[in-house]
Design a protein around this motif. Structure first.
Motif, PDB file in Angstrom:
ATOM      1  N   LEU A 120      -7.550 -22.023 -60.721  1.00 57.05           N
ATOM      2  CA  LEU A 120      -5.797 -21.508 -60.876  1.00 57.05           C
ATOM      3  C   LEU A 120      -6.547 -21.010 -59.797  1.00 57.05           C
ATOM      4  CD1 LEU A 120      -4.645 -21.432 -64.368  1.00 57.05           C
ATOM      5  CD2 LEU A 120      -3.551 -23.016 -62.339  1.00 57.05           C
ATOM      6  N   SER A 121      -6.879 -19.368 -59.891  1.00 55.40           N
ATOM      7  CA  SER A 121      -6.750 -18.744 -57.990  1.00 55.40           C
ATOM      8  C   SER A 121      -6.401 -19.018 -56.534  1.00 55.40           C
ATOM      9  CB  SER A 121      -6.992 -17.319 -58.576  1.00 55.40           C
ATOM     10  OG  SER A 121      -7.157 -16.442 -57.513  1.00 55.40           O
ATOM     11  N   LEU A 122      -7.888 -20.288 -56.764  1.00 57.52           N
ATOM     12  CA  LEU A 122      -7.691 -20.624 -55.506  1.00 57.52           C
ATOM     13  C   LEU A 122      -7.240 -21.420 -55.063  1.00 57.52           C
ATOM     14  CD1 LEU A 122     -12.437 -21.454 -56.576  1.00 57.52           C
ATOM     15  CD2 LEU A 122     -11.041 -19.720 -54.608  1.00 57.52           C
ATOM     16  N   SER A 123      -6.305 -22.112 -55.934  1.00 56.51           N
ATOM     17  CA  SER A 123      -5.278 -23.080 -56.023  1.00 56.51           C
ATOM     18  C   SER A 123      -4.151 -22.822 -55.111  1.00 56.51           C
ATOM     19  CB  SER A 123      -5.430 -23.908 -56.959  1.00 56.51           C
ATOM     20  OG  SER A 123      -4.771 -23.682 -58.142  1.00 56.51           O
ATOM     21  N   GLU A 124      -4.022 -21.605 -55.681  1.00 55.39           N
ATOM     22  CA  GLU A 124      -2.730 -20.467 -55.406  1.00 55.39           C
ATOM     23  C   GLU A 124      -1.688 -22.184 -55.500  1.00 55.39           C
ATOM     24  OE1 GLU A 124      -3.550 -20.086 -50.839  1.00 55.39           O
ATOM     25  OE2 GLU A 124      -4.472 -18.615 -51.678  1.00 55.39           O
ATOM     26  N   GLN A 125      -0.473 -21.843 -54.470  1.00 53.56           N
ATOM     27  CA  GLN A 125       0.595 -22.198 -54.559  1.00 53.56           C
ATOM     28  C   GLN A 125       0.583 -23.904 -54.913  1.00 53.56           C
ATOM     29  OE1 GLN A 125       3.538 -20.709 -56.350  1.00 53.56           O
ATOM     30  NE2 GLN A 125       1.978 -19.216 -55.891  1.00 53.56           N
ATOM     31  N   ALA A 126      -0.157 -24.789 -54.845  1.00 54.17           N
ATOM     32  CA  ALA A 126      -0.180 -25.895 -54.957  1.00 54.17           C
ATOM     33  C   ALA A 126      -0.602 -26.026 -56.115  1.00 54.17           C
ATOM     34  CB  ALA A 126      -1.349 -26.262 -53.952  1.00 54.17           C
ATOM     35  N   GLY A 127      -1.377 -25.721 -57.184  1.00 54.65           N
ATOM     36  CA  GLY A 127      -1.395 -25.219 -58.406  1.00 54.65           C
ATOM     37  C   GLY A 127      -2.243 -26.750 -58.376  1.00 54.65           C
ATOM     38  N   ARG A 128      -2.451 -26.831 -60.227  1.00 54.74           N
ATOM     39  CA  ARG A 128      -3.607 -27.574 -60.750  1.00 54.74           C
ATOM     40  C   ARG A 128      -2.870 -28.728 -61.461  1.00 54.74           C
ATOM     41  NH1 ARG A 128      -9.128 -28.448 -60.081  1.00 54.74           N
ATOM     42  NH2 ARG A 128      -8.910 -28.236 -62.104  1.00 54.74           N
ATOM     43  N   PRO A 129      -2.665 -29.889 -61.011  1.00 53.49           N
ATOM     44  CA  PRO A 129      -2.166 -31.367 -61.996  1.00 53.49           C
ATOM     45  C   PRO A 129      -2.867 -30.304 -63.225  1.00 53.49           C
ATOM     46  CG  PRO A 129      -3.833 -31.485 -60.657  1.00 53.49           C
ATOM     47  CD  PRO A 129      -3.417 -29.888 -60.327  1.00 53.49           C
TER      48      PRO A 129
ATOM     49  N   THR B 118      -7.783 -29.373 -68.557  1.00 54.34           N
ATOM     50  CA  THR B 118      -6.282 -29.095 -69.236  1.00 54.34           C
ATOM     51  C   THR B 118      -5.716 -28.540 -70.560  1.00 54.34           C
ATOM     52  OG1 THR B 118      -5.391 -30.790 -67.753  1.00 54.34           O
ATOM     53  CG2 THR B 118      -4.339 -30.302 -70.069  1.00 54.34           C
ATOM     54  N   PRO B 119      -7.377 -28.610 -71.507  1.00 55.34           N
ATOM     55  CA  PRO B 119      -7.122 -27.557 -72.735  1.00 55.34           C
ATOM     56  C   PRO B 119      -7.104 -26.355 -72.203  1.00 55.34           C
ATOM     57  CG  PRO B 119      -7.973 -30.199 -72.458  1.00 55.34           C
ATOM     58  CD  PRO B 119      -8.396 -29.946 -71.085  1.00 55.34           C
ATOM     59  N   CYS B 120      -8.050 -26.492 -71.504  1.00 54.21           N
ATOM     60  CA  CYS B 120      -8.086 -24.709 -70.652  1.00 54.21           C
ATOM     61  C   CYS B 120      -7.073 -23.697 -69.998  1.00 54.21           C
ATOM     62  CB  CYS B 120      -9.003 -24.074 -69.834  1.00 54.21           C
ATOM     63  SG  CYS B 120     -11.076 -24.118 -70.706  1.00 54.21           S
ATOM     64  N   LEU B 121      -6.608 -24.410 -69.430  1.00 55.52           N
ATOM     65  CA  LEU B 121      -5.001 -24.379 -68.684  1.00 55.52           C
ATOM     66  C   LEU B 121      -4.339 -24.359 -69.619  1.00 55.52           C
ATOM     67  CD1 LEU B 121      -5.737 -27.192 -65.541  1.00 55.52           C
ATOM     68  CD2 LEU B 121      -5.557 -24.770 -65.343  1.00 55.52           C
ATOM     69  N   GLU B 122      -3.608 -25.268 -70.469  1.00 56.08           N
ATOM     70  CA  GLU B 122      -2.727 -24.932 -71.623  1.00 56.08           C
ATOM     71  C   GLU B 122      -2.981 -24.045 -72.194  1.00 56.08           C
ATOM     72  OE1 GLU B 122      -3.290 -28.847 -73.525  1.00 56.08           O
ATOM     73  OE2 GLU B 122      -1.599 -29.784 -72.823  1.00 56.08           O
ATOM     74  N   ARG B 123      -4.411 -23.231 -72.766  1.00 57.37           N
ATOM     75  CA  ARG B 123      -4.771 -22.219 -73.588  1.00 57.37           C
ATOM     76  C   ARG B 123      -4.526 -20.827 -72.691  1.00 57.37           C
ATOM     77  NH1 ARG B 123     -10.196 -23.060 -74.146  1.00 57.37           N
ATOM     78  NH2 ARG B 123      -9.691 -24.933 -75.606  1.00 57.37           N
TER      79      ARG B 123
END
Length: 71
Positions: free
Chosen positions: A18-27, A33-38
């Motif tokens: 997430l830090s590397l993707s900056e404002q583009a974000g991760r889809p 995705t389960p970790c992103l939701e967590r």
């Protein structure tokens, strides 16, 4: 004393991505995705209206202290 919730290795990796993707974000819909939701549930990430996840200010602080080992 450690007062922050423990991050599993997979969630630490997702936070770093997430830090590397900056404002583009991760889809949503990727294997992490389960970790992103967590992370979003912990306030370390935000899910935008377009469904993409971005790192929050709290997530940036946690990333710097725990993953990058910076104060």
């Amino acid at each position: 004393m450690w007062d922050q919730p423990y991050l599993e290795t997979c969630c630490r990796s997702a936070l770093h991505r997430l830090s590397l993707s900056e404002q583009a974000g991760r889809p949503a819909g990727l294997p992490d995705t389960p970790c992103l939701e967590r992370l979003a549930g912990m306030g370390l990430a935000l899910q935008r209206d377009d469904g993409r996840f971005v790192i929050s200010a709290t997530g940036t602080k946690r990333h710097c202290s725990e993953i990058m080992k910076r104060p």
